[in-house]
Design a protein around this motif. Sequence first.
Motif, PDB file in Angstrom:
ATOM      1  N   ASP A  52       0.830  -1.202   0.000  1.00  0.00           N
ATOM      2  CA  ASP A  52       0.000   0.000   0.000  1.00  0.00           C
ATOM      3  C   ASP A  52       0.867   1.257   0.000  1.00  0.00           C
ATOM      4  OD1 ASP A  52      -2.474  -1.254  -0.108  1.00  0.00           O
ATOM      5  OD2 ASP A  52      -2.607  -1.458   2.063  1.00  0.00           O
ATOM      6  N   ALA A  53       1.919   1.247   0.813  1.00  0.00           N
ATOM      7  CA  ALA A  53       2.813   2.405   0.846  1.00  0.00           C
ATOM      8  C   ALA A  53       3.605   2.522  -0.452  1.00  0.00           C
ATOM      9  CB  ALA A  53       3.761   2.291   2.040  1.00  0.00           C
ATOM     10  N   ALA A  54       3.987   1.380  -1.025  1.00  0.00           N
ATOM     11  CA  ALA A  54       4.805   1.403  -2.238  1.00  0.00           C
ATOM     12  C   ALA A  54       4.039   1.974  -3.427  1.00  0.00           C
ATOM     13  CB  ALA A  54       5.303  -0.002  -2.561  1.00  0.00           C
ATOM     14  N   VAL A  55       2.746   1.693  -3.519  1.00  0.00           N
ATOM     15  CA  VAL A  55       1.966   2.139  -4.675  1.00  0.00           C
ATOM     16  C   VAL A  55       1.327   3.506  -4.457  1.00  0.00           C
ATOM     17  CG1 VAL A  55       1.489  -0.239  -5.362  1.00  0.00           C
ATOM     18  CG2 VAL A  55      -0.171   0.991  -3.945  1.00  0.00           C
ATOM     19  N   ALA A  56       1.391   4.014  -3.241  1.00  0.00           N
ATOM     20  CA  ALA A  56       0.732   5.293  -2.949  1.00  0.00           C
ATOM     21  C   ALA A  56       1.315   6.407  -3.820  1.00  0.00           C
ATOM     22  CB  ALA A  56       0.910   5.641  -1.469  1.00  0.00           C
ATOM     23  N   GLY A  57       0.452   7.077  -4.551  1.00  0.00           N
ATOM     24  CA  GLY A  57       0.872   8.221  -5.348  1.00  0.00           C
ATOM     25  C   GLY A  57       1.463   7.901  -6.695  1.00  0.00           C
ATOM     26  N   VAL A  58       1.617   6.625  -7.041  1.00  0.00           N
ATOM     27  CA  VAL A  58       2.219   6.317  -8.341  1.00  0.00           C
ATOM     28  C   VAL A  58       1.155   6.394  -9.433  1.00  0.00           C
ATOM     29  CG1 VAL A  58       3.977   4.844  -7.290  1.00  0.00           C
ATOM     30  CG2 VAL A  58       1.908   3.808  -8.217  1.00  0.00           C
ATOM     31  N   GLU A  59       1.585   6.753 -10.608  1.00  0.00           N
ATOM     32  CA  GLU A  59       0.679   6.867 -11.751  1.00  0.00           C
ATOM     33  C   GLU A  59       0.783   5.663 -12.687  1.00  0.00           C
ATOM     34  OE1 GLU A  59       0.992  11.166 -13.255  1.00  0.00           O
ATOM     35  OE2 GLU A  59       2.672  10.917 -11.851  1.00  0.00           O
ATOM     36  N   ALA A  86      -5.253   2.198  -4.235  1.00  0.00           N
ATOM     37  CA  ALA A  86      -4.411   3.401  -4.294  1.00  0.00           C
ATOM     38  C   ALA A  86      -4.893   4.433  -5.304  1.00  0.00           C
ATOM     39  CB  ALA A  86      -2.974   3.005  -4.635  1.00  0.00           C
ATOM     40  N   GLY A  87      -5.955   4.142  -6.050  1.00  0.00           N
ATOM     41  CA  GLY A  87      -6.437   5.140  -6.991  1.00  0.00           C
ATOM     42  C   GLY A  87      -6.299   4.766  -8.450  1.00  0.00           C
ATOM     43  N   ARG A  88      -6.168   3.486  -8.742  1.00  0.00           N
ATOM     44  CA  ARG A  88      -6.216   2.979 -10.122  1.00  0.00           C
ATOM     45  C   ARG A  88      -5.104   3.509 -11.023  1.00  0.00           C
ATOM     46  NH1 ARG A  88     -10.039   4.011 -13.206  1.00  0.00           N
ATOM     47  NH2 ARG A  88     -10.401   1.958 -14.099  1.00  0.00           N
ATOM     48  N   PRO A  89      -3.842   3.273 -10.681  1.00  0.00           N
ATOM     49  CA  PRO A  89      -2.758   3.620 -11.604  1.00  0.00           C
ATOM     50  C   PRO A  89      -2.758   2.709 -12.823  1.00  0.00           C
ATOM     51  CG  PRO A  89      -1.897   2.352  -9.767  1.00  0.00           C
ATOM     52  CD  PRO A  89      -3.341   2.643  -9.446  1.00  0.00           C
ATOM     53  N   HIS A  90      -2.090   3.131 -13.863  1.00  0.00           N
ATOM     54  CA  HIS A  90      -1.909   2.338 -15.089  1.00  0.00           C
ATOM     55  C   HIS A  90      -0.990   1.162 -14.774  1.00  0.00           C
ATOM     56  CE1 HIS A  90       0.051   2.276 -19.388  1.00  0.00           C
ATOM     57  NE2 HIS A  90      -0.644   1.180 -19.147  1.00  0.00           N
ATOM     58  N   LEU A  91      -1.461  -0.053 -14.975  1.00  0.00           N
ATOM     59  CA  LEU A  91      -0.676  -1.255 -14.695  1.00  0.00           C
ATOM     60  C   LEU A  91      -0.171  -1.836 -16.010  1.00  0.00           C
ATOM     61  CD1 LEU A  91       0.426  -3.384 -12.777  1.00  0.00           C
ATOM     62  CD2 LEU A  91      -1.815  -4.511 -12.822  1.00  0.00           C
ATOM     63  N   LEU A  92       1.140  -1.853 -16.169  1.00  0.00           N
ATOM     64  CA  LEU A  92       1.805  -2.372 -17.367  1.00  0.00           C
ATOM     65  C   LEU A  92       2.460  -3.696 -17.012  1.00  0.00           C
ATOM     66  CD1 LEU A  92       3.082  -2.306 -20.180  1.00  0.00           C
ATOM     67  CD2 LEU A  92       4.667  -0.539 -19.356  1.00  0.00           C
ATOM     68  N   TYR A  93       1.965  -4.784 -17.590  1.00  0.00           N
ATOM     69  CA  TYR A  93       2.431  -6.122 -17.239  1.00  0.00           C
ATOM     70  C   TYR A  93       3.267  -6.718 -18.365  1.00  0.00           C
ATOM     71  CZ  TYR A  93       2.372 -11.023 -15.806  1.00  0.00           C
ATOM     72  OH  TYR A  93       2.750 -12.290 -15.448  1.00  0.00           O
ATOM     73  N   GLU A 118      -6.314  -8.129 -16.617  1.00  0.00           N
ATOM     74  CA  GLU A 118      -7.429  -7.761 -17.486  1.00  0.00           C
ATOM     75  C   GLU A 118      -8.725  -7.538 -16.712  1.00  0.00           C
ATOM     76  OE1 GLU A 118      -5.737 -10.433 -21.249  1.00  0.00           O
ATOM     77  OE2 GLU A 118      -7.504 -11.078 -20.115  1.00  0.00           O
ATOM     78  N   ARG A 119      -8.910  -8.307 -15.630  1.00  0.00           N
ATOM     79  CA  ARG A 119     -10.163  -8.242 -14.864  1.00  0.00           C
ATOM     80  C   ARG A 119     -10.035  -7.358 -13.626  1.00  0.00           C
ATOM     81  NH1 ARG A 119     -10.454 -14.821 -15.133  1.00  0.00           N
ATOM     82  NH2 ARG A 119     -11.001 -15.002 -17.365  1.00  0.00           N
ATOM     83  N   SER A 120      -8.930  -6.651 -13.505  1.00  0.00           N
ATOM     84  CA  SER A 120      -8.642  -5.901 -12.289  1.00  0.00           C
ATOM     85  C   SER A 120      -9.494  -4.660 -12.110  1.00  0.00           C
ATOM     86  CB  SER A 120      -7.167  -5.486 -12.291  1.00  0.00           C
ATOM     87  OG  SER A 120      -6.913  -4.563 -13.349  1.00  0.00           O
ATOM     88  N   GLY A 121     -10.043  -4.147 -13.206  1.00  0.00           N
ATOM     89  CA  GLY A 121     -10.727  -2.862 -13.132  1.00  0.00           C
ATOM     90  C   GLY A 121      -9.775  -1.690 -13.231  1.00  0.00           C
ATOM     91  N   LEU A 122      -8.470  -1.968 -13.303  1.00  0.00           N
ATOM     92  CA  LEU A 122      -7.461  -0.931 -13.469  1.00  0.00           C
ATOM     93  C   LEU A 122      -7.264  -0.630 -14.951  1.00  0.00           C
ATOM     94  CD1 LEU A 122      -4.760  -2.431 -11.069  1.00  0.00           C
ATOM     95  CD2 LEU A 122      -6.279  -0.507 -10.536  1.00  0.00           C
ATOM     96  N   PRO A 123      -6.775   0.554 -15.297  1.00  0.00           N
ATOM     97  CA  PRO A 123      -6.297   0.774 -16.659  1.00  0.00           C
ATOM     98  C   PRO A 123      -5.038  -0.059 -16.882  1.00  0.00           C
ATOM     99  CG  PRO A 123      -5.879   2.701 -15.273  1.00  0.00           C
ATOM    100  CD  PRO A 123      -6.674   1.754 -14.446  1.00  0.00           C
ATOM    101  N   TRP A 124      -4.967  -0.806 -17.976  1.00  0.00           N
ATOM    102  CA  TRP A 124      -3.878  -1.776 -18.100  1.00  0.00           C
ATOM    103  C   TRP A 124      -3.337  -1.865 -19.516  1.00  0.00           C
ATOM    104  CZ3 TRP A 124      -4.791  -5.907 -21.413  1.00  0.00           C
ATOM    105  CH2 TRP A 124      -6.123  -6.185 -21.718  1.00  0.00           C
ATOM    106  N   THR A 125      -2.092  -2.373 -19.556  1.00  0.00           N
ATOM    107  CA  THR A 125      -1.409  -2.720 -20.806  1.00  0.00           C
ATOM    108  C   THR A 125      -0.668  -4.018 -20.570  1.00  0.00           C
ATOM    109  OG1 THR A 125      -1.095  -0.370 -21.355  1.00  0.00           O
ATOM    110  CG2 THR A 125       0.278  -1.974 -22.539  1.00  0.00           C
ATOM    111  N   ILE A 126      -0.721  -4.931 -21.533  1.00  0.00           N
ATOM    112  CA  ILE A 126       0.054  -6.178 -21.459  1.00  0.00           C
ATOM    113  C   ILE A 126       0.968  -6.250 -22.666  1.00  0.00           C
ATOM    114  CG2 ILE A 126      -0.043  -8.700 -21.582  1.00  0.00           C
ATOM    115  CD1 ILE A 126      -2.645  -8.586 -20.005  1.00  0.00           C
ATOM    116  N   GLN A 127       2.270  -6.438 -22.396  1.00  0.00           N
ATOM    117  CA  GLN A 127       3.267  -6.606 -23.449  1.00  0.00           C
ATOM    118  C   GLN A 127       3.861  -8.006 -23.341  1.00  0.00           C
ATOM    119  OE1 GLN A 127       4.898  -4.323 -26.079  1.00  0.00           O
ATOM    120  NE2 GLN A 127       5.031  -6.506 -26.535  1.00  0.00           N
ATOM    121  N   ARG A 128       3.639  -8.832 -24.369  1.00  0.00           N
ATOM    122  CA  ARG A 128       4.282 -10.142 -24.427  1.00  0.00           C
ATOM    123  C   ARG A 128       5.564 -10.030 -25.241  1.00  0.00           C
ATOM    124  NH1 ARG A 128      -0.641 -14.351 -25.988  1.00  0.00           N
ATOM    125  NH2 ARG A 128      -1.906 -14.080 -24.076  1.00  0.00           N
ATOM    126  N   THR A 129       6.613 -10.714 -24.788  1.00  0.00           N
ATOM    127  CA  THR A 129       7.869 -10.740 -25.525  1.00  0.00           C
ATOM    128  C   THR A 129       8.353 -12.189 -25.659  1.00  0.00           C
ATOM    129  OG1 THR A 129       9.537 -10.673 -23.738  1.00  0.00           O
ATOM    130  CG2 THR A 129       8.446  -8.597 -24.316  1.00  0.00           C
TER     131      THR A 129
END
Length: 243
Positions: A52-59, A86-93, A118-129
């Motif tokens: 919770d502290a680690a993600v606080a304030g991150v975008e 924490a307020g729904r930051p953009h999650l890039l996986y 995908e089902r988190s309700g967060l704004p997200w991006t997935i990059q496969r490599t």
Amino acid sequence: MTTQILVTGGTGRLGRVLVPRLAADGHAVRVLSRKPSPQTCHGDLLTGEGLDAAVAGVEVIVHCATGNGRSDVDGTRNLVQAAARAGRPHLLYVSIVGVDRVALPYYRAKLACERLVERSGLPWTIQRTTQFHELVAWMCAVQRWLPVVVMPRGVSFQTVDTGEVAARLAMLADAPPSGRVPDLGGPEVRPAADLARAYLRSRGGRRPVVSLPMPGLRGYREGGHLTPEHADGRITFDQFLAA
């Protein structure tokens, strides 16, 4: 504009390249670690402690951390839950090409992590490599005491440069959430044995390379981990070895 970014797995192979890239782009970067230090912020993906502290304030959160499969799923779930609070930051996986086509436990776990994102309700991006160049080099290096180098028969790899993956992630961290983006693959598809011979030549080695059938790799033999239509990487395995 400065963006507050949290990187999980920031001390790993990809993270060590990505973090300075993000910082050079002018972002404020936090690196999540179970072991607190002046260079990292404390947080344990497996227990949820400190998240919770680690993600606080991150975008933006760039989720590079990976483990042994099951721990990936638990850690991703804990991270998603903390991010939602924490307020729904953009999650890039960061995922792997073929997680939906290769029936290995590690790939299944990565696919489960994708579903959580995908089902988190967060704004997200997935990059496969595809696999990093370092994987094949490691496969050869761990056999340095053997009289031969053994590689899986009928398997090819499309290895990609870690720095090029970091560059793609840095671009996506600056972009709006994009969902599942096109795969990122290395510039060439080469048989595993051919890559091993290239590795040995680069080290002055003369041991023979032996291709043997290995169980459980049907998805690899069928090319499920390859993405020749997205051979966007430019640095070849031979160039990686030379560097």
